[in-house]
Design an enzyme around this catalytic site. Structure first.
Site, PDB file in Angstrom:
ATOM      1  N   THR A  65      72.997  31.893  38.041  1.00  0.00           N
ATOM      2  CA  THR A  65      71.823  31.128  38.484  1.00  0.00           C
ATOM      3  C   THR A  65      72.229  29.964  39.382  1.00  0.00           C
ATOM      4  OG1 THR A  65      70.753  31.687  36.397  1.00  0.00           O
ATOM      5  CG2 THR A  65      69.784  29.890  37.653  1.00  0.00           C
ATOM      6  N   ASP A  69      75.172  26.167  31.930  1.00  0.00           N
ATOM      7  CA  ASP A  69      75.927  27.006  32.869  1.00  0.00           C
ATOM      8  C   ASP A  69      76.630  28.065  32.023  1.00  0.00           C
ATOM      9  OD1 ASP A  69      77.747  28.142  34.606  1.00  0.00           O
ATOM     10  OD2 ASP A  69      78.650  26.251  35.246  1.00  0.00           O
ATOM     11  N   ASP A  70      76.069  29.265  32.050  1.00  0.00           N
ATOM     12  CA  ASP A  70      76.608  30.353  31.227  1.00  0.00           C
ATOM     13  C   ASP A  70      77.495  31.234  32.110  1.00  0.00           C
ATOM     14  OD1 ASP A  70      77.057  32.284  29.324  1.00  0.00           O
ATOM     15  OD2 ASP A  70      75.039  33.104  29.343  1.00  0.00           O
ATOM     16  N   TRP A 114      63.067  22.670  23.153  1.00  0.00           N
ATOM     17  CA  TRP A 114      61.815  23.085  23.808  1.00  0.00           C
ATOM     18  C   TRP A 114      61.543  24.571  23.655  1.00  0.00           C
ATOM     19  CZ3 TRP A 114      65.628  20.295  26.514  1.00  0.00           C
ATOM     20  CH2 TRP A 114      66.554  21.063  27.223  1.00  0.00           C
ATOM     21  N   GLU A 115      62.512  25.318  23.141  1.00  0.00           N
ATOM     22  CA  GLU A 115      62.275  26.748  22.891  1.00  0.00           C
ATOM     23  C   GLU A 115      61.793  26.992  21.456  1.00  0.00           C
ATOM     24  OE1 GLU A 115      66.150  28.108  25.576  1.00  0.00           O
ATOM     25  OE2 GLU A 115      66.289  27.914  23.416  1.00  0.00           O
TER      26      GLU A 115
HETATM   27  P1  5GP Z   1      73.593  31.824  33.874  1.00  0.00           P
HETATM   28  O1  5GP Z   1      74.176  33.018  33.162  1.00  0.00           O
HETATM   29  O2  5GP Z   1      73.019  32.222  35.192  1.00  0.00           O
HETATM   30  O3  5GP Z   1      74.597  30.700  33.981  1.00  0.00           O
HETATM   31  O4  5GP Z   1      72.417  31.293  32.980  1.00  0.00           O
HETATM   32  C1  5GP Z   1      71.124  31.701  33.234  1.00  0.00           C
HETATM   33  C2  5GP Z   1      70.109  31.189  32.298  1.00  0.00           C
HETATM   34  O5  5GP Z   1      70.247  31.891  31.067  1.00  0.00           O
HETATM   35  C3  5GP Z   1      70.166  29.722  31.929  1.00  0.00           C
HETATM   36  O6  5GP Z   1      69.556  28.874  32.873  1.00  0.00           O
HETATM   37  C4  5GP Z   1      69.398  29.760  30.628  1.00  0.00           C
HETATM   38  O7  5GP Z   1      68.010  29.764  30.859  1.00  0.00           O
HETATM   39  C5  5GP Z   1      69.809  31.094  30.027  1.00  0.00           C
HETATM   40  N1  5GP Z   1      70.916  30.859  29.067  1.00  0.00           N
HETATM   41  C6  5GP Z   1      72.208  31.189  29.217  1.00  0.00           C
HETATM   42  N2  5GP Z   1      72.915  30.803  28.137  1.00  0.00           N
HETATM   43  C7  5GP Z   1      72.044  30.213  27.303  1.00  0.00           C
HETATM   44  C8  5GP Z   1      72.159  29.600  26.010  1.00  0.00           C
HETATM   45  O8  5GP Z   1      73.219  29.489  25.400  1.00  0.00           O
HETATM   46  N3  5GP Z   1      71.010  29.126  25.458  1.00  0.00           N
HETATM   47  C9  5GP Z   1      69.807  29.210  26.084  1.00  0.00           C
HETATM   48  N4  5GP Z   1      68.765  28.726  25.442  1.00  0.00           N
HETATM   49  N5  5GP Z   1      69.657  29.786  27.301  1.00  0.00           N
HETATM   50  C10 5GP Z   1      70.759  30.259  27.900  1.00  0.00           C
END
Ligand code: 5GP
Length: 205
Positions: free
Chosen positions: A117, A112-113, A184-185
């Site tokens: 999403t 959750d960034d 997995w990345e």
């Molecule tokens: P959101 O900003 O909507 O919370 O995050 C969206 C998507 O960005 C996440 O589901 C993920 O795929 C990607 N993301 C955000 N922060 C990170 C991070 O620290 N590491 C990785 N690998 N993906 C991230």
């Protein structure tokens, strides 16, 4: 430059194991919806820990969401997207979808960034399930809860219903605003694990 933190498959496995008891007690999930791609592996691992003796496996449905990167051409850690794009969704034309109505549904993602999403997923799923229930004349309440491996402690652009934030949201770890590198990345998993082993203990906690 954003700080990178490396998480191994074993870390992910243990985070799921450590969270399962609380998820079973507090959310009692009957179905999992994994947000792809990052939610797939945590969802599958978690399912093993949610299985009750003599109980059935909880089924996993998948949705695919991507944050449209409209800010430039840099690396994802430098150019977070702002607009959610639906790559895959539940098939509401199929009878199977009616099983979602009135259930406790656990949404699983890896991180959750900005929360954009998760906001989109909850909003759209709630709307679609409500519409489907209304069509069928059913009135049972469908409860959504959320599990993520990591929640970044930062100002969130996306908003979730209060009910979820207060009692139906679990992050295995809360982190600083770092970039989490998931196994997995990785293209070279040995190198990934080496970098994980070299970083200070407890960096992610
Ligand atoms: P959101 O900003 O909507 O919370 O995050 C969206 C998507 O960005 C996440 O589901 C993920 O795929 C990607 N993301 C955000 N922060 C990170 C991070 O620290 N590491 C990785 N690998 N993906 C991230």
């Amino acid at each position: 430059m954003v700080q990178k933190v490396y998480v191994t498959y074993n870390d992910v496995h243990k985070l799921c194991k450590d969270s399962a008891e609380k998820i079973l007690k507090d959310f009692k999930p009957e179905l999992i919806i994994a947000i792809g791609g990052g939610g797939y592996i945590p969802a599958r691992i978690l399912r093993s820990f949610l299985k009750q003796p003599n109980g059935k496996n909880i089924s996993i449905q998948a949705i695919g969401l991507s944050l449209y990167e409209n800010l430039g051409t840099g690396e994802p850690e430098e150019t977070p997207g702002t607009e959610v794009v639906r790559l895959q969704w539940l098939d509401f034309s199929s009878e199977a979808i009616n099983h979602l109505i009135g259930k406790n549904i656990l949404i699983v993602d890896e991180v959750d960034d900005t929360r954009t999403t998760l906001q989109y997923a909850v909003q759209e799923l709630e709307k679609d399930v409500k519409e489907q229930a209304a069509k069928l004349g059913r009135s049972e309440k469908t409860n959504f809860s959320i599990f993520v491996l990591h929640n970044k402690d930062k100002e969130k652009r996306g908003k979730l219903p209060e009910e979820i934030v207060d009692s139906r949201y679990l992050a295995a770890r809360t982190t600083k605003d770092v970039w989490v590198c998931y196994p997995w990345e990785a293209i070279d998993i040995e190198e990934h694990d080496r970098l994980a082993a070299e970083q200070p203990q407890g960096i992610i906690a």
